[in-house]
Write an enzyme that holds these catalytic residues in place. Structure first.
Site, PDB file in Angstrom:
ATOM      1  N   LYS A 149      17.691 -48.163  -8.494  1.00 51.33           N
ATOM      2  CA  LYS A 149      19.015 -48.421  -7.939  1.00 51.33           C
ATOM      3  C   LYS A 149      18.843 -49.241  -6.650  1.00 51.33           C
ATOM      4  O   LYS A 149      17.755 -49.182  -6.059  1.00 51.33           O
ATOM      5  CB  LYS A 149      19.730 -47.115  -7.656  1.00 51.33           C
ATOM      6  CG  LYS A 149      19.207 -46.386  -6.392  1.00 51.33           C
ATOM      7  CD  LYS A 149      20.142 -45.330  -5.911  1.00 51.33           C
ATOM      8  CE  LYS A 149      19.938 -45.076  -4.453  1.00 51.33           C
ATOM      9  NZ  LYS A 149      20.647 -43.983  -3.869  1.00 51.33           N
ATOM     10  N   ASP A 178      17.196 -42.913 -12.386  1.00 49.74           N
ATOM     11  CA  ASP A 178      17.987 -42.176 -11.398  1.00 49.74           C
ATOM     12  C   ASP A 178      17.199 -40.893 -11.187  1.00 49.74           C
ATOM     13  O   ASP A 178      17.200 -40.001 -12.033  1.00 49.74           O
ATOM     14  CB  ASP A 178      19.386 -41.856 -11.937  1.00 49.74           C
ATOM     15  CG  ASP A 178      20.241 -41.179 -10.872  1.00 49.74           C
ATOM     16  OD1 ASP A 178      19.674 -40.397 -10.077  1.00 49.74           O
ATOM     17  OD2 ASP A 178      21.445 -41.416 -10.821  1.00 49.74           O
ATOM     18  N   HIS A 179      16.491 -40.817 -10.049  1.00 54.84           N
ATOM     19  CA  HIS A 179      15.501 -39.739  -9.944  1.00 54.84           C
ATOM     20  C   HIS A 179      16.150 -38.356  -9.936  1.00 54.84           C
ATOM     21  O   HIS A 179      15.476 -37.371 -10.208  1.00 54.84           O
ATOM     22  CB  HIS A 179      14.571 -39.953  -8.741  1.00 54.84           C
ATOM     23  CG  HIS A 179      15.219 -39.791  -7.414  1.00 54.84           C
ATOM     24  ND1 HIS A 179      15.903 -40.799  -6.807  1.00 54.84           N
ATOM     25  CD2 HIS A 179      15.296 -38.728  -6.594  1.00 54.84           C
ATOM     26  CE1 HIS A 179      16.364 -40.359  -5.658  1.00 54.84           C
ATOM     27  NE2 HIS A 179      16.023 -39.103  -5.497  1.00 54.84           N
ATOM     28  N   LYS A 183      14.904 -34.152 -11.908  1.00 55.54           N
ATOM     29  CA  LYS A 183      14.692 -32.884 -11.204  1.00 55.54           C
ATOM     30  C   LYS A 183      14.696 -31.718 -12.201  1.00 55.54           C
ATOM     31  O   LYS A 183      15.454 -31.715 -13.164  1.00 55.54           O
ATOM     32  CB  LYS A 183      15.763 -32.696 -10.130  1.00 55.54           C
ATOM     33  CG  LYS A 183      15.569 -33.683  -8.977  1.00 55.54           C
ATOM     34  CD  LYS A 183      16.502 -33.417  -7.839  1.00 55.54           C
ATOM     35  CE  LYS A 183      16.247 -34.379  -6.694  1.00 55.54           C
ATOM     36  NZ  LYS A 183      15.055 -34.023  -5.915  1.00 55.54           N
ATOM     37  N   GLU A 217      22.821 -34.901   3.164  1.00 51.92           N
ATOM     38  CA  GLU A 217      21.584 -35.288   3.856  1.00 51.92           C
ATOM     39  C   GLU A 217      21.756 -35.022   5.348  1.00 51.92           C
ATOM     40  O   GLU A 217      22.870 -35.111   5.867  1.00 51.92           O
ATOM     41  CB  GLU A 217      21.321 -36.782   3.676  1.00 51.92           C
ATOM     42  CG  GLU A 217      21.139 -37.218   2.239  1.00 51.92           C
ATOM     43  CD  GLU A 217      20.898 -38.728   2.154  1.00 51.92           C
ATOM     44  OE1 GLU A 217      19.765 -39.116   1.904  1.00 51.92           O
ATOM     45  OE2 GLU A 217      21.862 -39.492   2.361  1.00 51.92           O
ATOM     46  N   ASP A 236      26.244 -45.987  -2.853  1.00 50.13           N
ATOM     47  CA  ASP A 236      24.847 -45.577  -2.740  1.00 50.13           C
ATOM     48  C   ASP A 236      24.579 -44.256  -3.460  1.00 50.13           C
ATOM     49  O   ASP A 236      23.495 -44.064  -4.002  1.00 50.13           O
ATOM     50  CB  ASP A 236      24.463 -45.448  -1.255  1.00 50.13           C
ATOM     51  CG  ASP A 236      22.983 -45.148  -1.066  1.00 50.13           C
ATOM     52  OD1 ASP A 236      22.168 -45.832  -1.705  1.00 50.13           O
ATOM     53  OD2 ASP A 236      22.646 -44.234  -0.289  1.00 50.13           O
ATOM     54  N   HIS A 241      23.987 -41.057  -8.556  1.00 57.50           N
ATOM     55  CA  HIS A 241      23.514 -39.668  -8.603  1.00 57.50           C
ATOM     56  C   HIS A 241      24.633 -38.661  -8.913  1.00 57.50           C
ATOM     57  O   HIS A 241      24.492 -37.820  -9.792  1.00 57.50           O
ATOM     58  CB  HIS A 241      22.865 -39.267  -7.281  1.00 57.50           C
ATOM     59  CG  HIS A 241      21.762 -40.178  -6.842  1.00 57.50           C
ATOM     60  ND1 HIS A 241      20.791 -40.638  -7.698  1.00 57.50           N
ATOM     61  CD2 HIS A 241      21.464 -40.723  -5.641  1.00 57.50           C
ATOM     62  CE1 HIS A 241      19.950 -41.417  -7.031  1.00 57.50           C
ATOM     63  NE2 HIS A 241      20.332 -41.484  -5.789  1.00 57.50           N
ATOM     64  N   LYS A 340      25.715 -38.514   5.023  1.00 59.29           N
ATOM     65  CA  LYS A 340      24.552 -38.504   5.918  1.00 59.29           C
ATOM     66  C   LYS A 340      24.907 -37.721   7.173  1.00 59.29           C
ATOM     67  O   LYS A 340      26.079 -37.591   7.516  1.00 59.29           O
ATOM     68  CB  LYS A 340      24.193 -39.940   6.306  1.00 59.29           C
ATOM     69  CG  LYS A 340      23.639 -40.726   5.138  1.00 59.29           C
ATOM     70  CD  LYS A 340      23.075 -42.052   5.609  1.00 59.29           C
ATOM     71  CE  LYS A 340      22.394 -42.779   4.471  1.00 59.29           C
ATOM     72  NZ  LYS A 340      21.218 -42.079   3.942  1.00 59.29           N
TER      73      LYS A 340
HETATM   74  P1  NAP Z   1      10.282 -51.869   0.776  1.00 59.73           P
HETATM   75  O1  NAP Z   1       9.577 -50.794   1.528  1.00 59.73           O
HETATM   76  O2  NAP Z   1      11.043 -52.907   1.525  1.00 59.73           O
HETATM   77  O3  NAP Z   1       9.188 -52.577  -0.145  1.00 59.73           O
HETATM   78  C1  NAP Z   1       9.403 -53.798  -0.799  1.00 59.73           C
HETATM   79  C2  NAP Z   1       8.124 -54.231  -1.494  1.00 59.73           C
HETATM   80  O4  NAP Z   1       8.373 -55.464  -2.192  1.00 59.73           O
HETATM   81  C3  NAP Z   1       6.952 -54.499  -0.576  1.00 59.73           C
HETATM   82  O5  NAP Z   1       5.758 -54.078  -1.213  1.00 59.73           O
HETATM   83  C4  NAP Z   1       6.953 -56.020  -0.440  1.00 59.73           C
HETATM   84  O6  NAP Z   1       5.688 -56.478  -0.053  1.00 59.73           O
HETATM   85  C5  NAP Z   1       7.350 -56.422  -1.849  1.00 59.73           C
HETATM   86  N1  NAP Z   1       7.929 -57.759  -1.944  1.00 59.73           N
HETATM   87  C6  NAP Z   1       8.876 -58.309  -1.145  1.00 59.73           C
HETATM   88  N2  NAP Z   1       9.157 -59.566  -1.539  1.00 59.73           N
HETATM   89  C7  NAP Z   1       8.361 -59.819  -2.609  1.00 59.73           C
HETATM   90  C8  NAP Z   1       8.188 -60.955  -3.441  1.00 59.73           C
HETATM   91  N3  NAP Z   1       8.878 -62.098  -3.275  1.00 59.73           N
HETATM   92  N4  NAP Z   1       7.306 -60.872  -4.475  1.00 59.73           N
HETATM   93  C9  NAP Z   1       6.575 -59.729  -4.682  1.00 59.73           C
HETATM   94  N5  NAP Z   1       6.709 -58.623  -3.910  1.00 59.73           N
HETATM   95  C10 NAP Z   1       7.588 -58.673  -2.882  1.00 59.73           C
HETATM   96  O7  NAP Z   1      11.318 -51.258  -0.290  1.00 59.73           O
HETATM   97  P2  NAP Z   1      11.363 -49.761  -0.874  1.00 59.73           P
HETATM   98  O8  NAP Z   1      12.063 -48.870   0.101  1.00 59.73           O
HETATM   99  O9  NAP Z   1      10.027 -49.385  -1.360  1.00 59.73           O
HETATM  100  O10 NAP Z   1      12.387 -49.913  -2.092  1.00 59.73           O
HETATM  101  C11 NAP Z   1      12.038 -50.534  -3.315  1.00 59.73           C
HETATM  102  C12 NAP Z   1      13.188 -50.426  -4.299  1.00 59.73           C
HETATM  103  O11 NAP Z   1      13.446 -49.063  -4.576  1.00 59.73           O
HETATM  104  C13 NAP Z   1      14.513 -50.986  -3.805  1.00 59.73           C
HETATM  105  O12 NAP Z   1      15.213 -51.472  -4.917  1.00 59.73           O
HETATM  106  C14 NAP Z   1      15.231 -49.764  -3.243  1.00 59.73           C
HETATM  107  O13 NAP Z   1      16.636 -49.921  -3.270  1.00 59.73           O
HETATM  108  C15 NAP Z   1      14.790 -48.728  -4.259  1.00 59.73           C
HETATM  109  N6  NAP Z   1      14.816 -47.361  -3.751  1.00 59.73           N
HETATM  110  C16 NAP Z   1      14.008 -46.987  -2.717  1.00 59.73           C
HETATM  111  C17 NAP Z   1      14.021 -45.679  -2.285  1.00 59.73           C
HETATM  112  C18 NAP Z   1      13.103 -45.210  -1.172  1.00 59.73           C
HETATM  113  O14 NAP Z   1      13.034 -43.988  -0.953  1.00 59.73           O
HETATM  114  N7  NAP Z   1      12.412 -46.092  -0.480  1.00 59.73           N
HETATM  115  C19 NAP Z   1      14.871 -44.743  -2.904  1.00 59.73           C
HETATM  116  C20 NAP Z   1      15.685 -45.158  -3.959  1.00 59.73           C
HETATM  117  C21 NAP Z   1      15.643 -46.465  -4.384  1.00 59.73           C
HETATM  118  P3  NAP Z   1       5.449 -57.956   0.597  1.00 59.73           P
HETATM  119  O15 NAP Z   1       6.519 -58.144   1.619  1.00 59.73           O
HETATM  120  O16 NAP Z   1       4.057 -57.925   1.124  1.00 59.73           O
HETATM  121  O17 NAP Z   1       5.576 -58.917  -0.542  1.00 59.73           O
END
Ligand code: NAP
Length: 491
Positions: A149, A178-179, A183, A217, A236, A241, A340
């Site tokens: 998502k 959708d994690h 659960k 949260e 969001d 969810h 939140k």
């Molecule tokens: P993040 O920390 O910003 O990580 C993004 C990743 O993508 C990094 O490894 C980045 O590394 C890479 N990246 C960026 N541009 C790129 C490109 N052009 N080509 C290849 N790789 C690239 O994001 P995140 O929080 O892990 O979230 C990832 C996804 O999961 C998103 O869709 C977010 O909405 C979803 N999500 C996250 C969470 C959470 O808990 N974090 C929860 C639910 C959903 P580089 O910049 O080195 O390329």
């Protein structure tokens, strides 16, 4: 290995965004735990991909640090063994270099090996990555793609993503995660409903008064300010969810546990939701935004201060009353709330049964409280069934309300798998039951979009609430107007 762990065949899993927060905090620790449990064989390969230049060794170090933060001590001796499965490749989704060599490397594996591409990047890269996978010939039938998502910010943008991904992969290859659906409690909802004769006859408007779904949260914006401010709580949390949980409670019994049998029933629920639009949005929804207050005993800033702007009307809280317009649920409200900086971190589903039709107890021990089934998703997953019993001991027949507590961790004394453990293995096994189908995502947006439009047309600022509270007082009024209250004593 636990006695019921079935090892999967060797597979290749490529995590695009392998250096990001989700990959390091959730995905790799989940894979590590499955590895320790004997489910992932030594021949599997897990490749992190991002734009940074980095060696395999440097990436393993990053992963090792992440595992040290996320793992229990007893598993730490196995980290080195797990790291042997891990590699890193530098690829940029928006540039062509390196993709051919990457495809050749994957193609060198045996021809039946399952390939999973997990898109753990910003959704703005989903289309580019899929197109590059297609150009490199990596979208054949043994490939699967997982998307996170948010899938869009409204129906047209969700359709655009679904169209673009669907242009490269067949629907059966696409796993929209959708994690919450991974659960234990959510799967236990299926078990309670459909493996017991007790509940299903009561699971309707004749016996259920209302349902509450809360996802609260205590955290604020964290590092997601730019995404969150453009989204808000309805997009969001509710669109995915909370509506998915509502579907699991409200769906008709599917004929089997096959993915499409379950998803067909969830889709019918989404399509049966009564519209909330300009005509009733004021009466049926409450939006809020937190002001300064406290979280976990510490003073915390308000949303606008955290954001560094004073003009945002993004909601950080939403409460709403939904109704499923069908024979089973006619007249049973589903109250949903999420936000939140609320008083507690808790996610739960409360199914509140109707009051007994007549009391023979003449008020002894106070009023008879209606039965409630409380399914807690976090922090401690478990199920409680609130019942009335006779208070033990002499002194006449006094009634007492007690909970039959089926707290999973205590009851079974085993590690409760994280949602991502279950879901990642389901992708490898090709089981899509707990993943969202395209039409479900779009049906959810079809219901959400008129609420967003009504809010935009109403042009009202969200109601203020103090960080550390349970949201604006209007959210209490929303349910109390109907003579009901938010459930508070489940923990
Ligand atoms: P993040 O920390 O910003 O990580 C993004 C990743 O993508 C990094 O490894 C980045 O590394 C890479 N990246 C960026 N541009 C790129 C490109 N052009 N080509 C290849 N790789 C690239 O994001 P995140 O929080 O892990 O979230 C990832 C996804 O999961 C998103 O869709 C977010 O909405 C979803 N999500 C996250 C969470 C959470 O808990 N974090 C929860 C639910 C959903 P580089 O910049 O080195 O390329």
């Amino acid at each position: 290995m636990t006695s019921h762990t079935v090892p999967v065949d060797p597979f290749d899993l490529v995590i695009f965004g392998g250096t990001g927060d989700l990959a390091l905090r959730k995905l790799l620790p989940a894979l590590f735990r499955r590895f320790c449990d004997g489910q992932i064989p030594a021949g599997a390969r897990i490749l992190g991909v991002a734009r940074d230049e980095r060696s395999d060794a440097a990436y393993r170090e990053l992963v090792s640090d992440a595992l040290a933060r996320a793992s229990v001590d007893t598993l730490k001796p196995r980290v080195a063994e797990f790291l042997e499965l891990i590699g890193y490749r530098t690829l940029d989704a928006s540039r062509g270099e390196g993709w051919d060599a990457f495809a050749a490397e994957l193609a060198a594996a045996d021809a039946t090996r399952v390939r999973v591409f997990y898109l753990s990047t910003s959704p703005s890269l989903f289309v580019d990555i899929c197109e590059r996978l297609r150009a490199a010939g990596l979208n054949d039938t043994r490939s699967r793609v997982v998307i996170e998502k948010p899938i869009g910010r409204d129906l047209p943008s969700a359709r655009a993503i679904n169209d673009a991904v669907g242009h490269v992969f067949e629907e059966g290859q696409i796993f929209r995660i959708d994690h919450y659906l991974g659960k234990e409690t959510v799967q236990n909802l299926l078990a309670l409903r459909f493996a017991n004769a007790l509940f299903e006859p009561l699971w309707n408007s004749a016996h259920i008064d209302h349902v509450q779904i809360t996802v609260a949260e205590t955290v604020g914006l964290e590092k997601r300010a730019s995404y969150y401010d453009g989204a808000g709580a309805l997009r969001d949390m509710v669109q995915n969810h909370l509506l998915q949980l509502l579907c699991m409670v409200a769906m008709e019994p599917p004929a089997t546990l096959q993915a499409d049998a379950v998803r067909d029933e969830k889709l019918k629920v989404l399509r049966a939701l009564k519209p909330v639009d300009a005509a009733n949005a004021n009466a049926s929804t409450v939006r809020g935004q937190y002001r300064a207050g406290a979280a976990n005993g510490q003073a915390v800033a308000g949303y606008l201060d955290e954001l560094g702007r004073n003009d945002s009307r993004t909601e950080t809280f939403v409460a709403l009353k939904a109704e499923v317009g069908n024979w089973r649920w006619g007249g049973v409200p589903f109250y949903l709330r999420t936000g939140k900086r609320l008083a507690e971190r808790v996610s739960e589903i409360v199914v509140s049964f109707r009051q007994v039709p007549h009391s023979i107890f003449n008020g002894a021990g106070g009023p008879i409280a209606p039965n409630k089934l409380v399914l807690r998703l976090q922090p401690d997953e478990g199920v409680k069934l609130w019942l009335m019993i006779k208070e033990p001991g002499p002194g006449g027949l006094r009634l007492k309300r007690v909970a039959l507590d089926m707290s999973f961790a205590e009851e079974f004394g085993v590690h409760q798998p994280e949602a991502y453990e279950r879901l990642l293995m389901d992708v490898v096994r090709g089981n899509a039951t707990l993943f969202m189908r395209r039409d479900e995502v779009e049906a959810a947006w079809t219901w959400i979009d008129p609420i967003l439009a009504a809010w935009a047309a109403g042009n009202e600022a969200p109601k203020a609430y103090t960080a550390g509270s349970w949201g604006p007082s209007a959210a209490v009024a929303l349910i109390e107007r109907d003579g009901r209250t938010w459930h508070e004593d489940a923990h």
